[in-house]
Design a protein around this motif. Structure first.
Motif, PDB file in Angstrom:
ATOM      1  N   ARG A 126     -30.934 -21.931   2.795  1.00 24.01           N
ATOM      2  CA  ARG A 126     -30.011 -23.048   2.995  1.00 24.01           C
ATOM      3  C   ARG A 126     -28.570 -22.710   2.649  1.00 24.01           C
ATOM      4  NH1 ARG A 126     -33.325 -28.410   1.141  1.00 24.01           N
ATOM      5  NH2 ARG A 126     -35.215 -27.927   2.265  1.00 24.01           N
ATOM      6  N   ASP A 127     -28.378 -21.556   2.057  1.00 23.62           N
ATOM      7  CA  ASP A 127     -27.029 -21.203   1.615  1.00 23.62           C
ATOM      8  C   ASP A 127     -26.222 -20.672   2.795  1.00 23.62           C
ATOM      9  OD1 ASP A 127     -24.762 -20.501   0.331  1.00 23.62           O
ATOM     10  OD2 ASP A 127     -25.682 -19.057  -1.031  1.00 23.62           O
ATOM     11  N   VAL A 128     -25.476 -21.568   3.426  1.00 23.38           N
ATOM     12  CA  VAL A 128     -24.682 -21.153   4.597  1.00 23.38           C
ATOM     13  C   VAL A 128     -23.469 -20.331   4.186  1.00 23.38           C
ATOM     14  CG1 VAL A 128     -25.383 -23.155   5.946  1.00 23.38           C
ATOM     15  CG2 VAL A 128     -23.267 -23.261   4.616  1.00 23.38           C
ATOM     16  N   GLY A 235     -26.120 -29.161   8.764  1.00 21.94           N
ATOM     17  CA  GLY A 235     -27.253 -30.038   8.458  1.00 21.94           C
ATOM     18  C   GLY A 235     -28.573 -29.419   8.884  1.00 21.94           C
ATOM     19  N   GLU A 236     -28.564 -28.768  10.045  1.00 21.25           N
ATOM     20  CA  GLU A 236     -29.794 -28.110  10.505  1.00 21.25           C
ATOM     21  C   GLU A 236     -30.214 -27.007   9.538  1.00 21.25           C
ATOM     22  OE1 GLU A 236     -28.714 -26.822  14.388  1.00 21.25           O
ATOM     23  OE2 GLU A 236     -28.834 -28.828  15.265  1.00 21.25           O
ATOM     24  N   TRP A 237     -29.244 -26.336   8.964  1.00 23.13           N
ATOM     25  CA  TRP A 237     -29.568 -25.268   8.013  1.00 23.13           C
ATOM     26  C   TRP A 237     -30.153 -25.821   6.716  1.00 23.13           C
ATOM     27  CZ3 TRP A 237     -28.404 -19.746   7.661  1.00 23.13           C
ATOM     28  CH2 TRP A 237     -28.147 -19.187   8.910  1.00 23.13           C
ATOM     29  N   GLN A 238     -29.874 -27.088   6.403  1.00 22.49           N
ATOM     30  CA  GLN A 238     -30.427 -27.674   5.180  1.00 22.49           C
ATOM     31  C   GLN A 238     -31.912 -27.969   5.313  1.00 22.49           C
ATOM     32  OE1 GLN A 238     -28.462 -27.530   2.440  1.00 22.49           O
ATOM     33  NE2 GLN A 238     -27.206 -26.542   4.004  1.00 22.49           N
ATOM     34  N   ALA A 275     -38.974 -27.690   2.261  1.00 16.19           N
ATOM     35  CA  ALA A 275     -38.619 -27.449   3.664  1.00 16.19           C
ATOM     36  C   ALA A 275     -38.398 -28.792   4.334  1.00 16.19           C
ATOM     37  CB  ALA A 275     -39.722 -26.688   4.384  1.00 16.19           C
ATOM     38  N   GLY A 276     -37.348 -28.892   5.126  1.00 11.80           N
ATOM     39  CA  GLY A 276     -37.071 -30.124   5.853  1.00 11.80           C
ATOM     40  C   GLY A 276     -38.076 -30.329   6.968  1.00 11.80           C
ATOM     41  N   LEU A 277     -38.412 -31.593   7.242  1.00 13.04           N
ATOM     42  CA  LEU A 277     -39.445 -31.880   8.234  1.00 13.04           C
ATOM     43  C   LEU A 277     -38.917 -32.580   9.476  1.00 13.04           C
ATOM     44  CD1 LEU A 277     -42.316 -33.020   5.834  1.00 13.04           C
ATOM     45  CD2 LEU A 277     -42.090 -30.842   7.022  1.00 13.04           C
ATOM     46  N   ASN A 278     -37.714 -33.065   9.429  1.00 17.29           N
ATOM     47  CA  ASN A 278     -37.169 -33.682  10.647  1.00 17.29           C
ATOM     48  C   ASN A 278     -35.676 -33.401  10.730  1.00 17.29           C
ATOM     49  OD1 ASN A 278     -36.333 -35.401   8.611  1.00 17.29           O
ATOM     50  ND2 ASN A 278     -36.763 -37.274   9.728  1.00 17.29           N
TER      51      ASN A 278
END
Lengths: 414, 89
Positions: A126-128, A235-238, A275-278
């Motif tokens: 997540r670290d952009v 946001g997608e990377w989060q 992990a993000g799910l949506n």
């Protein structure tokens, strides 16, 4: 009054207001770097923050004041040159290491022990801030904006000498349009508007999205379009995985205030996966949160201090971002209300007391409210379905001097 | 006359692309994906630089010789865009 004083005053106030029942506080004390905070927009505050001050278990008999940071933050404080990208990337492993230390107070606010621990992010996708791939994606998705700026530059170079006054004003205002999120297109003079519109409308310039955006909003703000691209990708990377391992130890005295009798009372080894799910822009954002703990704690039936009671906990759960501030620049907004639901399975490895079960379960819920910019108040509720017991915990967590803010202060001091 | 475009990225990585325009046509390009300098060897008054890029932390951009808008300018995390006209050599 300093920030710390405000925090402590607030913590004491909340303590007076709270009336949650307490039990098992030493073994269930919230982690300083909590999974749900990492899963949300608070993740960046927590994991890349310079400092976090947490007042945990405020209404219980064993209150704790914890301080967390990471070695890179401390080093950068003394040497701002470390923030320059060439150094910053070199120390990415160090920035994935957090340490925490704190004191434990009894109900009369007497010092009864202290704790310390470390946490390392084995996987932190997540670290952009260290990802050239992220930068590449952002630039790729901003191609039409780049095209417009290039055509504007070409136009300016053509007329800079023949019409210097108009061209200078145009590039000045264009720079504001590109970099100020309140500068609307109608702030250009009509001739400037015509110039830019002609560039965008020329189909040979291949800017179909910009044409549509300008048609939909004649007062379009370039900066907002630019930020929406950046924030959406960020946001997608989060949603990417985060996997941490940590170790924490608490030392407590048998008699509060008498630190001569201090011994280890709690050792906790943890690993956690998020992990993000949506999609981040979804109305309710949710993350998978898997936590495993191995605790070595004191056996309350044994008067001698020891850490012979060994338990394992597996806690799968989901964290929901229920409310976020409206995202004015596209992408996900800043969360201010989160709810985490999880279940815990416990297994005790050591010798059981009469009537004690080796296996047990709880249902857990955490409601997190961001009360100020960097201050969260998590309220944890645990329900033991076998015995019908309910336990509650109240904490205050303040993340202060985030990296960007620290950078500004450091630059200001130079 | 030569010109330099210097960028310092802090608190994260970044990249900028620079293109030099003269009389409406491209006259050269350069790029850097780390703190550093892009040099253009032949720059004249009235030329324009188109700068585009992105940074994950902050970026401080400095162009010499003098341009309009003036530099250094600081960009926060996000895209980097700007048109800079060379006003004096």
């Amino acid at each position: 009054m300093t920030c710390k004083h405000y925090l402590l005053t607030g913590a004491l106030f909340l303590t007076a207001q709270a009336g949650f029942g307490q039990a098992k506080t030493d073994t269930l004390k919230p982690h300083l770097l909590t999974a749900d905070s990492l899963a949300s927009g608070n993740y960046k505050d927590v994991f890349t923050s310079f400092f976090q001050l947490a007042a945990n278990d405020l209404s219980g008999p064993n209150k704790a004041l914890d301080f967390a940071s990471n070695p890179f933050a401390i080093m950068a404080r003394g040497n701002p040159a470390l923030l320059v990208d060439t150094n910053y990337v070199k120390y990415s492993r160090l920035r994935n290491l957090n340490f925490n230390t704190g004191v434990v107070l009894d109900s009369a606010y007497r010092l009864s022990g202290f704790n310390f621990g470390i946490k390392y992010a084995i996987v932190n996708k997540r670290d952009v801030s260290i990802s050239h791939k992220f930068i590449g994606e952002t630039m790729s998705q901003s191609r039409e904006l780049d095209t417009l700026v290039r055509h504007l530059s070409a136009w300016a170079s053509k007329y800079a000498l023949s019409e210097p006054g108009f061209t200078d004003s145009l590039v000045d205002m264009a720079f504001k349009w590109e970099n100020n999120d309140t500068f609307t297109f109608n702030k250009f003079t009509s001739r400037m508007q015509d110039t830019i519109t002609a560039i965008i409308s020329n189909k040979d310039n291949h800017m179909p999205t910009m044409r549509k955006l300008m048609k939909d909003d004649p007062n379009l703000v370039f900066k907002k379009v630019s930020d929406s691209v950046y924030n959406e990708i960020k946001g997608e990377w989060q949603n990417k995985p985060l996997w941490t391992v940590s170790g924490n130890s608490t030392f407590a005295s048998q008699n509060a205030g008498n630190l001569k009798t201090i011994t280890a009372s709690n050792v906790l080894l943890s690993t956690e996966f998020l992990a993000g799910l949506n999609a981040p822009a979804h109305h309710v954002k949710w993350d998978l949160d898997l936590l495993a703990n191995y605790r070595m704690t004191n056996d309350s039936t044994n008067p001698k201090q020891n850490i012979q009671l060994h338990t394992f906990e597996f806690q799968p759960g989901f964290n929901f971002v229920l409310k976020s501030s409206s995202a004015t620049n596209g992408g996900p907004g800043k969360p201010y209300l989160e709810f985490k639901i999880s279940g815990s399975y416990y297994h005790t490895f050591t010798t059981l007391q009469p009537g004690q079960k080796a296996d047990s379960n709880t249902i857990n819920a955490v409601l997190r409210l961001r009360v100020f910019q960097d201050i969260w108040v998590p309220v944890t509720i645990l329900y033991d379905p076998a015995n019908g017991n309910v336990f509650g915990f109240l904490s205050v967590k303040a993340n202060f001097t985030a990296l960007a803010g620290a950078l500004k202060k450091l630059e200001g001091a130079e | 006359m030569s010109a330099t475009i210097s960028v310092v990225f802090k608190s994260g990585v970044g990249q900028i692309n620079a293109e030099l325009f003269r009389n409406g046509a491209s006259a050269g390009t350069g790029s850097t994906d780390a703190t550093g300098t892009i040099t253009f060897s032949d720059v004249r008054v009235g030329d324009a630089f188109s700068i585009s890029g992105a940074c994950a932390g902050t970026a401080v951009l400095t162009i010499t010789p003098t341009t309009r808008p003036a530099t250094p300018v600081t960009f926060q995390a996000g895209n980097i865009f700007g048109t800079f006209i060379v006003t004096a050599i």
